[in-house]
Design a protein around this motif. Structure first.
Motif, PDB file in Angstrom:
ATOM      1  N   LYS A 160       3.107   1.503   3.406  1.00 35.56           N
ATOM      2  CA  LYS A 160       4.142   0.957   2.515  1.00 35.56           C
ATOM      3  C   LYS A 160       4.591  -0.421   2.991  1.00 35.56           C
ATOM      4  N   GLN A 161       4.819  -0.556   4.293  1.00 36.31           N
ATOM      5  CA  GLN A 161       5.248  -1.832   4.854  1.00 36.31           C
ATOM      6  C   GLN A 161       4.155  -2.883   4.658  1.00 36.31           C
ATOM      7  N   ALA A 162       2.885  -2.488   4.881  1.00 36.37           N
ATOM      8  CA  ALA A 162       1.777  -3.431   4.721  1.00 36.37           C
ATOM      9  C   ALA A 162       1.630  -3.865   3.260  1.00 36.37           C
ATOM     10  N   LEU A 163       1.838  -2.943   2.323  1.00 38.19           N
ATOM     11  CA  LEU A 163       1.771  -3.298   0.899  1.00 38.19           C
ATOM     12  C   LEU A 163       2.891  -4.273   0.526  1.00 38.19           C
ATOM     13  N   GLU A 164       4.099  -3.976   1.008  1.00 37.31           N
ATOM     14  CA  GLU A 164       5.245  -4.831   0.698  1.00 37.31           C
ATOM     15  C   GLU A 164       5.097  -6.227   1.287  1.00 37.31           C
ATOM     16  N   SER A 165       4.503  -6.330   2.465  1.00 36.35           N
ATOM     17  CA  SER A 165       4.353  -7.635   3.116  1.00 36.35           C
ATOM     18  C   SER A 165       3.076  -8.360   2.684  1.00 36.35           C
ATOM     19  N   GLY A 166       2.203  -7.655   1.939  1.00 37.30           N
ATOM     20  CA  GLY A 166       0.962  -8.284   1.476  1.00 37.30           C
ATOM     21  C   GLY A 166      -0.127  -8.333   2.520  1.00 37.30           C
ATOM     22  N   THR A 167       0.016  -7.571   3.601  1.00 41.18           N
ATOM     23  CA  THR A 167      -0.989  -7.586   4.668  1.00 41.18           C
ATOM     24  C   THR A 167      -1.977  -6.430   4.581  1.00 41.18           C
ATOM     25  N   TYR A 168      -1.825  -5.547   3.584  1.00 38.62           N
ATOM     26  CA  TYR A 168      -2.735  -4.411   3.452  1.00 38.62           C
ATOM     27  C   TYR A 168      -4.089  -4.906   2.963  1.00 38.62           C
ATOM     28  N   ARG A 169      -5.133  -4.575   3.673  1.00 41.23           N
ATOM     29  CA  ARG A 169      -6.487  -5.027   3.332  1.00 41.23           C
ATOM     30  C   ARG A 169      -7.370  -3.813   3.032  1.00 41.23           C
ATOM     31  N   ILE A 170      -8.156  -3.939   2.001  1.00 42.44           N
ATOM     32  CA  ILE A 170      -9.109  -2.896   1.638  1.00 42.44           C
ATOM     33  C   ILE A 170     -10.486  -3.341   2.097  1.00 42.44           C
ATOM     34  N   ASP A 171     -11.170  -2.476   2.834  1.00 41.63           N
ATOM     35  CA  ASP A 171     -12.506  -2.775   3.341  1.00 41.63           C
ATOM     36  C   ASP A 171     -13.509  -1.879   2.599  1.00 41.63           C
TER      37      ASP A 171
END
Length: 103
Positions: free
Chosen positions: A74-85
């Protein structure tokens, strides 16, 4: 692990039938205690069934949702740092297929 599904259960698995030899009809009063089975009744589980029971107990004791992981994503999605590989996803899908006996 690969298993063939057949229409007949293996001979090691037997049903003892309803407890006390009776089946309550639909909608019947089920507030009375269940009678114990007769001394001659028995049930024998296969090794695989015993393993599945142990796995079920283990899984039922574990939390259904990893709250720490949910918060992390959730935090990564909100900050825009979530990456899909996509390569990692494909690799894990292939691993799962192998585990399930697909190849």
């Amino acid at each position: 692990m690969s298993q063939k599904i057949e229409g007949t259960p293996p001979p090691a698995v037997r049903s003892t039938g309803p407890v006390g030899g009776r089946i309550a009809p639909a909608g019947a009063d089920r507030s009375n205690p269940v009678e114990a089975s007769q001394p001659g009744d028995s049930l024998r589980l296969t090794g695989e069934a015993t393993s599945l029971q142990a796995l079920q107990r283990e899984l039922s004791a574990a939390p259904a949702i990893d709250q720490a992981r949910v918060a992390e994503v959730k935090q990564a999605l909100e900050s825009g740092t979530y990456r899909i590989d996509p390569a990692k996803i494909a690799e894990r899908m292939l691993d799962l297929d192998k585990q399930l006996g697909g190849g």
